[in-house]
Design a protein around this motif. Structure first.
Motif, short mmCIF file in Angstrom:
data_model
loop_
_atom_site.label_atom_id
_atom_site.label_comp_id
_atom_site.label_asym_id
_atom_site.label_seq_id
_atom_site.Cartn_x
_atom_site.Cartn_y
_atom_site.Cartn_z
N LYS A 173 0.68 -1.25 0.18
CA LYS A 173 -0.02 -0.17 -0.02
C LYS A 173 0.84 1.34 0.21
O LYS A 173 1.71 1.27 0.77
CB LYS A 173 -1.13 0.00 1.11
CG LYS A 173 -1.94 1.12 1.33
CD LYS A 173 -2.70 0.92 2.71
CE LYS A 173 -3.65 2.25 2.76
NZ LYS A 173 -4.53 2.09 3.71
N PRO A 174 0.73 2.20 -1.01
CA PRO A 174 1.40 3.51 -1.01
C PRO A 174 1.25 4.33 0.31
O PRO A 174 0.20 4.16 0.88
CB PRO A 174 0.91 4.07 -2.17
CG PRO A 174 -0.45 3.78 -2.46
CD PRO A 174 -0.41 2.12 -2.03
N LEU A 175 2.07 5.19 0.73
CA LEU A 175 1.97 6.18 1.66
C LEU A 175 0.81 7.21 1.10
O LEU A 175 0.66 7.35 0.04
CB LEU A 175 3.37 6.91 1.95
CG LEU A 175 4.52 6.11 2.45
CD1 LEU A 175 5.65 6.88 2.20
CD2 LEU A 175 4.18 5.62 3.79
N SER A 176 0.15 7.61 1.99
CA SER A 176 -0.60 8.96 1.83
C SER A 176 0.22 10.09 1.12
O SER A 176 1.29 10.32 1.23
CB SER A 176 -1.34 9.56 3.24
OG SER A 176 -0.49 10.25 3.79
N GLY A 177 -0.69 11.04 0.53
CA GLY A 177 0.11 12.14 -0.23
C GLY A 177 0.68 12.99 0.77
O GLY A 177 1.79 13.59 0.60
N GLY A 178 0.06 13.31 2.07
CA GLY A 178 0.56 13.97 2.91
C GLY A 178 1.94 13.41 3.50
O GLY A 178 2.94 14.27 3.95
N ILE A 179 1.81 12.18 3.93
CA ILE A 179 3.26 11.53 4.34
C ILE A 179 4.27 11.53 3.40
O ILE A 179 5.35 11.68 3.71
CB ILE A 179 3.03 10.13 4.84
CG1 ILE A 179 1.94 10.12 6.04
CG2 ILE A 179 4.12 9.35 5.21
CD1 ILE A 179 1.56 8.64 6.63
N ARG A 180 3.88 11.37 2.15
CA ARG A 180 4.96 11.53 1.19
C ARG A 180 5.62 13.03 0.90
O ARG A 180 6.86 12.87 0.89
CB ARG A 180 4.36 11.10 -0.46
CG ARG A 180 3.85 9.81 -0.52
CD ARG A 180 3.81 9.31 -2.23
NE ARG A 180 2.64 10.19 -2.59
CZ ARG A 180 1.50 9.81 -2.73
NH1 ARG A 180 1.21 8.55 -2.28
NH2 ARG A 180 0.39 10.66 -3.35
N TYR A 181 4.60 13.95 1.37
CA TYR A 181 5.40 15.18 1.24
C TYR A 181 6.08 15.62 2.51
O TYR A 181 7.40 16.15 2.37
CB TYR A 181 4.17 16.22 1.25
CG TYR A 181 4.51 17.66 1.29
CD1 TYR A 181 5.14 18.39 0.18
CD2 TYR A 181 4.25 18.46 2.50
CE1 TYR A 181 5.69 19.61 0.26
CE2 TYR A 181 4.96 19.68 2.43
CZ TYR A 181 5.50 20.39 1.35
OH TYR A 181 5.78 21.78 1.30
N SER A 182 5.71 15.33 3.76
CA SER A 182 6.39 15.62 4.86
C SER A 182 7.70 14.69 4.92
O SER A 182 8.76 15.34 5.34
CB SER A 182 5.47 15.11 6.20
OG SER A 182 5.14 13.69 6.17
N THR A 183 7.70 13.49 4.48
CA THR A 183 8.82 12.86 4.27
C THR A 183 10.05 13.47 3.39
O THR A 183 11.17 13.49 3.56
CB THR A 183 8.79 11.13 4.05
OG1 THR A 183 7.61 10.73 4.96
CG2 THR A 183 9.99 10.59 4.28
N SER A 184 9.33 13.77 2.04
CA SER A 184 10.31 14.42 1.16
C SER A 184 10.84 15.67 1.78
O SER A 184 11.95 16.13 1.45
CB SER A 184 9.43 14.86 -0.15
OG SER A 184 8.75 15.92 0.07
N LYS A 185 10.21 16.46 2.79
CA LYS A 185 10.75 17.49 3.36
C LYS A 185 11.78 17.21 4.39
O LYS A 185 12.78 17.96 4.60
CB LYS A 185 9.51 18.38 3.84
CG LYS A 185 8.83 19.01 2.71
CD LYS A 185 9.90 20.03 1.82
CE LYS A 185 9.14 20.74 0.72
NZ LYS A 185 10.03 21.76 -0.14
N LEU A 186 11.58 16.04 5.13
CA LEU A 186 12.64 15.44 6.01
C LEU A 186 13.84 15.17 5.17
O LEU A 186 15.10 15.40 5.66
CB LEU A 186 11.93 14.23 6.57
CG LEU A 186 13.06 13.33 7.62
CD1 LEU A 186 13.62 14.19 8.55
CD2 LEU A 186 12.38 12.24 7.86
N CYS A 187 13.74 14.50 3.85
CA CYS A 187 14.92 14.30 3.18
C CYS A 187 15.53 15.65 2.75
O CYS A 187 16.98 15.84 2.62
CB CYS A 187 14.56 13.65 1.99
SG CYS A 187 13.98 11.87 2.23
N THR A 188 14.68 16.81 2.40
CA THR A 188 15.35 17.91 2.37
C THR A 188 16.40 18.49 3.17
O THR A 188 17.21 18.85 3.19
CB THR A 188 14.24 19.06 1.90
OG1 THR A 188 13.61 18.74 0.76
CG2 THR A 188 14.85 20.53 1.71
N MET A 189 15.83 18.44 4.56
CA MET A 189 16.44 18.81 5.89
C MET A 189 17.66 18.06 5.98
O MET A 189 19.10 18.52 6.31
CB MET A 189 15.68 18.70 7.06
CG MET A 189 14.47 19.58 7.32
SD MET A 189 14.80 21.21 7.23
CE MET A 189 16.12 21.44 8.53
#
Length: 312
Positions: A173-189
């Motif tokens: 099952k894929p992650l939710s759109g919100g979790i995909r976004y927040s995790t991508s911003k964790l990667c940015t940090m």
């Protein structure tokens, strides 16, 4: 004149930052974006208003081929003497995709491709063009921190595993759109901090800075939300409620001007490795999440991203 390259500088937060830099004067600006018609129109308006020297560049951060082509174009401009080496590389473009999962032209989950992989490749291709004392600025987000209301409201970030994020939805099952976004911003940090460590180890004077503009409901990040939700979020009552709940609120005007300040103001000439936040009308140095400061995770993410984008 020193050169500023900004991705996504033709709309929303990026446009306000570009406008602030253009109004201040003294900089050549390269505006890079996916839709060159929109980029050209924004550049034309800024040239007429401020007499700024602005060049435009087609660059889709969700496409690794487009990033490579755009980086080659920048190198050509510098080599020909059309622009000076970069004073600022402003990695600003970003998106949040809700609904069914989508993949980039390279086959990577679209949120991770847009917010992380494209900018990671761009900074690696152009880092040697950044002038001594220059700055690389990442537009981050408070949503990266699962312990804050920002992170809880969007969806708590998960483990920043580059391969799993790039292939999200292909197995299970894929992650939710919100979790995909927040995790991508964790990667940015994690990328911003890891870059700082690498620059310091190399004895470089280049600065790596993460900037959180706060929640700005007027930006394109809300474009995939239902229309009623977009309208509700823009009301003064909802903004007041979000602030009372502890959400870090920003605005196009203040956060855009703050992004420009972090990029060019002397006050941030020694801000490498810091997390600067636009919070409720104030520009502050904030503390990022515990996971974002994990050196082991940052190193692994960097190495894995090198392999994925083909520079390892």
């Amino acid at each position: 004149m020193p050169t500023v390259l900004i991705t996504g500088g033709h709309k929303g937060l990026g446009l306000e930052a570009t406008r602030t830099i253009a109004a201040r004067g003294g900089y050549d600006i390269i505006m890079a974006g996916r839709n060159i018609g929109e980029v050209d129109a924004a550049a034309h308006d800024l040239r007429n208003r401020y007499g700024a020297t602005i060049r435009t560049l087609t660059l889709d951060v969700a496409s690794l081929a487009s990033v490579r082509s755009g980086a080659d174009a920048v190198r050509s401009l510098v080599r020909e003497g059309s622009v000076a080496p970069l004073q600022v590389l402003l990695l600003n473009a970003g998106a949040q995709f809700r609904g069914p999962i989508e993949y980039s032209v390279d086959g990577h989950e679209l949120t991770f491709a847009t917010n992380c992989l494209g900018h990671f490749l761009l900074l690696n291709l152009l880092q040697d063009l950044v002038h001594d004392g220059g700055r690389i600025v990442f537009t981050a987000s408070g949503t990266h921190d699962p312990d804050t209301m920002d992170g809880k409201m969007v969806g708590k970030a998960v483990e920043p595993d580059a391969y799993r994020l790039a292939n999200d939805g292909r197995m299970g099952k894929p992650l939710s759109g919100g979790i995909r976004y927040s995790t991508s911003k964790l990667c940015t940090m994690l990328h911003a901090y890891e870059l700082d460590r690498r620059l310091r180890a190399a004895g470089s004077s280049i600065q790596s800075i993460a900037f959180d503009p706060g929640l700005i409901v007027e930006t394109g990040l809300m474009r995939t939300a239902p229309s009623f939700a977009r309208g509700l979020m823009r009301t003064s009552g909802m903004k007041w409620m979000l602030r009372r709940m502890g959400v870090t609120m920003g605005s196009i005007t203040f956060s855009g001007a703050s992004l420009a300040k972090v990029a060019i103001d002397p006050a941030f000439a020694a801000a490498s490795g810091k997390y600067i936040q636009s919070k409720n009308g104030q520009l502050i140095e904030a503390r990022s999440s515990v996971m974002s400061q994990d050196k082991g995770r940052a190193h692994k993410l960097w190495m894995d991203c090198e392999q994925i984008v083909g520079i390892g």
